[in-house]
Design an enzyme around this catalytic site. Structure first.
Site, short mmCIF file in Angstrom:
data_model
loop_
_atom_site.label_atom_id
_atom_site.label_comp_id
_atom_site.label_asym_id
_atom_site.label_seq_id
_atom_site.Cartn_x
_atom_site.Cartn_y
_atom_site.Cartn_z
N CYS A 128 -27.23 5.35 -42.79
CA CYS A 128 -27.10 6.68 -43.40
C CYS A 128 -26.67 6.61 -44.86
O CYS A 128 -26.34 7.63 -45.47
CB CYS A 128 -26.10 7.51 -42.60
SG CYS A 128 -26.61 7.74 -40.89
N LYS A 193 -18.76 14.00 -36.12
CA LYS A 193 -20.00 13.43 -35.60
C LYS A 193 -19.68 12.05 -35.04
O LYS A 193 -19.21 11.17 -35.75
CB LYS A 193 -21.04 13.33 -36.72
CG LYS A 193 -22.30 12.65 -36.25
CD LYS A 193 -23.38 12.72 -37.29
CE LYS A 193 -24.61 11.97 -36.81
NZ LYS A 193 -25.70 12.06 -37.78
N LYS A 246 -20.59 17.17 -32.83
CA LYS A 246 -21.84 16.59 -32.36
C LYS A 246 -21.60 15.26 -31.72
O LYS A 246 -20.93 14.43 -32.35
CB LYS A 246 -22.78 16.45 -33.57
CG LYS A 246 -24.04 15.71 -33.30
CD LYS A 246 -24.81 15.61 -34.57
CE LYS A 246 -25.98 14.68 -34.29
NZ LYS A 246 -26.57 14.17 -35.47
#
Ligand code: PBG
Length: 320
Positions: A128, A193, A246
């Protein structure tokens, strides 16, 4: 008068209208966001329709159907034609998401266009952020993320949602937006997350499985909830307008803890693995998809989510 036989909780469960009168949690389509994947080549996924990829032209058609069905919000993910070390496809002016936004914006002026801001779909290694000396470099990644978010907003995005889990990305994005006069654009931060196994189907679709290592050096440890509250607090300090948790279903306690700690809008991402599990079990004849999906989404709302990102959003438009 405080217990059986005077008290009988079954009285209000007798008929559907009686149950409806005392229902505590409701699902409304206007709080659902449909994730959509845009790519140079379309790829239908018959088994998991929510995991399909659309070309820009196909996307226009799909969004037309969604809007006609009453869906009010979508979040875009891009798969570029080429991936490189600097994730160029994420932030270049003519990137795939930017193209999609320019096509959608004038045709659907009322639709909420959100974008996922991350580099993993665009880097050759699938991480990422930018790799320096074998590790994801935080601050260099933040710079590219801010550039990505700004290019999305300039192409027509209403809301940007950073999902990379770099430290300081919300501040970096806020500053980049404000410097260019985009101070009215909200940031929905994927604050908590987790490094989760439930992203499997998404990574297949987005072709973003890391080529080495994993994401545990930046995504959260599934064992932690206090740390999630710190992530949320920091993101709010940096200027986040709404928080996201999430995945959703395995993390209902986190949603509840964040709900109790902060009076800001809270989103939950009902991720690809949660969707795929129900789809697979339904296909095997082990459960009913619609009932299981509605129950899952109701549980996510009951835990405290305001808005939900879900691959069932299109189906919900029929079901609700
Ligand atoms: C990008 C991103 C991912 C998801 C949303 N944004 C994948 C990941 O972190 O590996 C997953 C969503 C899903 O599984 O439905 N970083």
């Amino acid at each position: 008068m405080s217990s059986y036989p005077d008290v009988r909780l079954r009285r209000f469960r007798r008929t559907a209208p009686l149950r409806a009168l005392v229902r505590e949690t409701h699902l409304a389509l206007d709080q659902f966001v449909m994730p959509l994947f845009v790519a140079p080549d379309g790829l239908r996924n018959e088994e998991l329709p929510g995991m399909s990829r659309y070309t820009v032209d196909e996307l226009l058609h799909e969004v037309e159907e969604l809007v006609r069905a009453g869906v009010q919000s979508v979040i875009l993910f891009g798969i570029p034609s080429e991936k490189d070390e600097q994730a160029t496809g994420a932030w270049e002016d003519d990137g795939i998401v930017q193209q999609a936004l320019r096509a959608l914006r004038p045709r659907f002026p009322e639709l909420v266009l959100m974008t996922d801001v991350c580099l993993c779909e665009y880097t050759s290694h699938g991480h990422c952020g930018v790799i320096v000396d074998g590790e994801v470099h935080n601050d260099q990644s933040v710079e590219l993320l801010a550039r990505t978010a700004l290019s999305h907003v300039e192409a027509g995005a209403d809301v940007v949602a950073p999902s990379d889990m770099m430290d300081g990305r919300v501040a970096g994005i806020r500053e980049a937006l404000d410097d260019r006069g985009c101070e009215s654009t909200p940031i929905l931060a994927y604050s908590a997350k987790y490094a989760s196994a439930f992203y499997g189907p998404f990574r297949e679709t987005a072709d973003s499985t890391p080529s080495f290592g994993d994401r545990r050096g930046y995504q959260m440890d599934p064992a932690n909830v206090r740390e999630a509250l710190r992530e949320c607090e920091l993101d709010l300090d940096e200027g986040a307008d709404a928080l996201m948790i999430k995945p959703a279903l395995p993390y209902l306690d986190v949603i509840r803890a964040v709900r109790e700690a902060f009076d800001v809008p809270i989103a939950a991402y009902n991720v690809s693995g949660e969707y795929a599990m129900v789809k697979a079990a339904a296909r095997a004849g082990w459960l009913d998809e619609r009932t299981a999906a509605l129950e899952s989404l109701t549980a996510i709302k009951r835990a405290g989510a305001d808005l939900i990102l879900s691959y069932w959003t299109k189906d919900l438009a029929q079901w609700l």
